[in-house]
Motif scaffolding. Structure first.
Motif, PDB file in Angstrom:
ATOM      1  N   LEU A   1       0.838  -1.197   0.000  1.00  0.00           N
ATOM      2  CA  LEU A   1       0.000   0.000   0.000  1.00  0.00           C
ATOM      3  C   LEU A   1       0.868   1.240   0.000  1.00  0.00           C
ATOM      4  O   LEU A   1       0.589   2.223  -0.691  1.00  0.00           O
ATOM      5  CB  LEU A   1      -0.888  -0.035   1.254  1.00  0.00           C
TER       6      LEU A   1
ATOM      7  N   ASP B   1      -3.983   7.026   2.469  1.00  0.00           N
ATOM      8  CA  ASP B   1      -4.378   5.644   2.187  1.00  0.00           C
ATOM      9  C   ASP B   1      -4.139   4.758   3.400  1.00  0.00           C
ATOM     10  O   ASP B   1      -4.964   3.925   3.767  1.00  0.00           O
ATOM     11  CB  ASP B   1      -3.564   5.075   1.004  1.00  0.00           C
TER      12      ASP B   1
ATOM     13  N   ASP C   1      -6.565   5.358   6.162  1.00  0.00           N
ATOM     14  CA  ASP C   1      -7.857   4.735   5.892  1.00  0.00           C
ATOM     15  C   ASP C   1      -7.800   3.226   6.110  1.00  0.00           C
ATOM     16  O   ASP C   1      -8.638   2.640   6.782  1.00  0.00           O
ATOM     17  CB  ASP C   1      -8.283   4.994   4.434  1.00  0.00           C
TER      18      ASP C   1
END
Lengths: 367, 260
Positions: free
Chosen positions: B234, B247, B250
């Protein structure tokens, strides 16, 4: 003897630091003492079987290199012993090859077969490995039974012309005749036993042997830490076969030939049971297992009448011959108990625990 | 954000590394470039593929596709047991031990393997004496000297974790993969273990990849952090960059905060 004195003796016994000599001295003691002990009136009362005891001790100890030290369970170990036995019997009866040439060849052949079989199956999981050893052993038995080229003698095995000229037998005893003088066959076997078992012991204490133990303990971890697990297993299998064949070639003289039972699955099973019964965790475990198994076999087979009490004037006589011929049933029960209590400890482990507790209690109470 | 460096010149690199189990993608096109001497934390929720990534990097599992580089060399097809001899070692998430052997023997037999290679006909001498001094030194380093003769299975959980690190060190690695070295430990013991890892890294010049759940530890000790989610990377970056990444917030950190 008072408690204090007993504790003192036990402590002194424990304090004797035999160190590296423990195993060699133990092996020597077994070789020297086995026959007098077995032939004592309170034991069997006859010495002839002592030689078989020693030979089977080599064979079962060779199996324990696999089970006890590498964690490999083979259901076909008798095959590698039988290859030794049959090699010598065939070489003597069909090709007139001298025993001292045939025996090393038989051992090499057994090791070679084990190496090839090992390369094929050593990496298989425990159950599949066990099944495959069973399958190979069964096919060896089939081949010997089929009597290819009249070499193996089929169901009757080989007896004629299977004895070297320097073996003499008289009145149930076997002798090795060398030049002018002759020595008892027992002592010839005892010498091979001591040398062979010392080699096996060196194998398990060597760096190679310690790696085998790591493989037994945790195969995945050993591999992750850089051990070629498969190659170690293949070579453990090969060495175990060589030592089994050493026992096998001695058996050829001892039994005066080769019979199919030397290749049978039942024999492989007995080898496993003897190793577990004695204690797979210990170098001397297989020796204890063989002793108990074979002693019980001989002793109970001759045991007909139990006289109670064990004094001059009997009050009761119990006929046990009809029951005790089923000695294997009773040993089987003992085997079940041993596995249920602790599968790797066996009789030797039990003995150690009991003696340890006893000495601790005596010491504790004398303080 | 991603690894800017070239995986083929890193201490440990992966390129498009994937592992599929049937239809399930456990590791998905992972690119890593861990610099020599770096302490890299691998974080991610349960099931993100962290341990599977270790298994594929060490070839405990063969990758479905992609490549693994060690010091610039393509080692993708090198079998698992060869890798420790190339300098790649690991510890396990569960306590993997030679349970019935002494603590010393656990470490010694690996030190022996490091010296002898994947296989050796060392049939002479007393095995227990081979490299025993080196093994004792390693036990002293990780604080297990007093337990040298204890059977490994009788160690406390925390000491078993430390033994796992000692065994990995015994392979003489240059790159060390640690799978949750602090799992099951209290805060104090976790801190000690991380300090142990840091001191080993400094003394031995190790490159370390560490799977770790404790965010406080991760943020304070890592040079860089790689966040895995559903098998793929990620984000990769310094602790500051990772904390500031939306990101990541989240997918992972935010989730944790909400739980709290």
């Amino acid at each position: 003897m008072s408690r204090d004195a007993t504790a003192g003796v036990l402590e002194r016994l424990g304090a004797v630091e035999l160190g590296v000599w423990q195993v060699p001295l133990g092996l020597l003691a077994v070789a020297v003492l086995l026959r007098p002990v077995v032939s004592h009136d309170l034991m069997l009362g006859y010495p002839q079987v002592a030689t078989s005891f020693l030979i089977w001790m080599i064979i079962v100890a060779s199996f324990n290199l696999l089970m006890g030290y590498t964690g490999l369970i083979s259901f076909g170990h008798a095959m590698f012993m039988g290859i030794g036995t049959y090699s010598v019997a065939i070489a003597l009866s069909s090709f007139a090859v001298p025993f001292l040439v045939a025996a090393p060849l038989g051992i090499l052949l057994s090791a070679g077969v084990a190496y090839l079989v090992g390369r094929l199956i050593a990496h298989k999981g425990e159950i599949y490995f066990a099944m495959l050893t069973l399958a190979f052993a069964k096919s060896a038995h089939f081949v010997a039974n089929y009597n290819p080229g009249g070499l193996t003698g089929g169901t009757t095995g080989l007896a004629d012309g299977t004895m070297p000229a320097w073996i003499e037998t008289s009145r149930g005893f076997t002798y090795v005749a060398l030049g002018g003088f002759r020595i008892d066959w027992y002592w010839a076997v005892a010498a091979v036993f001591v040398v062979g078992m010392l080699l096996l012991w060196q194998l398990v204490r060597s760096p190679f042997g310690r790696t085998l133990v790591a493989v037994r303990e945790n195969e995945a971890l050993a591999r992750a830490m850089g051990v070629d697990v498969r190659r170690y297993k293949v070579w453990a299998f090969t060495f175990a076969a060589a030592f089994a064949a050493l026992g096998g070639v001695l058996l050829e003289i001892n039994n005066q030939g080769a019979t199919l039972s030397e290749l049978s699955i039942v024999t492989s099973g007995n080898i496993i049971i003897m190793a577990v019964l004695g204690g797979a965790n210990y170098f001397f475990g297989p020796l204890a297992g063989v002793f108990v198994w074979m002693f019980v076999e001989e002793y109970l087979a001759d045991f007909h009448t139990l006289v109670l009490p064990l004094t001059e004037v009997p009050l009761a006589r119990i006929e046990l011959a009809g029951v005790l011929v089923y000695w294997q049933f009773f040993l089987g029960l003992l085997f079940v108990v041993a596995v249920l209590v602790s599968p790797r400890e066996g009789i030797l482990g039990l003995l150690k625990t009991v003696l340890g507790r006893l000495s601790a209690r005596i010491r504790g109470e004398s303080e | 954000m991603s690894d800017d460096a070239d995986p083929r010149s890193a201490a440990l690199g992966t390129e498009g590394l994937s592992k599929h189990f049937g239809g399930i993608v456990a590791v998905d096109e992972v690119d890593l470039a861990v610099e020599s001497g770096e302490l890299r934390a691998i974080i991610g929720p349960n099931g993100a593929g962290k341990t599977t990534l270790f298994n594929v990097v060490t070839h405990a599992l063969a990758p479905t596709s992609g490549s693994v580089y060690l010091d610039g060399e393509d080692v993708t097809d090198v079998p698992q047991e060869r890798r420790p001899h190339l300098g790649l070692a690991r510890s396990f998430q569960s306590n993997e031990l030679f349970a019935e052997l002494s603590v010393l023997e656990n470490v010694r037999v690996i030190a022996q393997t490091a010296a002898d290679g994947t296989f050796s006909f060392s049939l002479l001498g007393d095995g227990r004496a081979v490299r025993a001094d080196e093994a004792r030194d390693i036990l002293a380093r990780v604080g297990l000297s007093e337990h040298a003769e204890t059977e490994a299975k009788n160690l406390s959980h925390g000491d078993q974790r430390r033994l796992g690190i000692a065994m990995a060190i015994a392979t003489e690695p240059s790159v060390l993969l640690l799978d949750e070295p602090t799992s099951g430990m209290g805060p104090g013991e976790s801190r000690e273990t991380v300090e142990l890892v840091q001191s080993l890294q400094d003394d031995l010049g190790l490159t370390v990849l560490m799977i770790e759940h404790d965010m406080e530890i991760v943020l304070s000790v890592s040079d860089r952090i790689t966040v895995l989610n559903r098998g793929s990377v990620l984000a990769t970056g310094t602790p500051d960059e990772i904390q500031g990444d939306d990101d990541v917030q989240d997918a992972y950190l935010g989730g944790v905060r909400e739980e709290l």
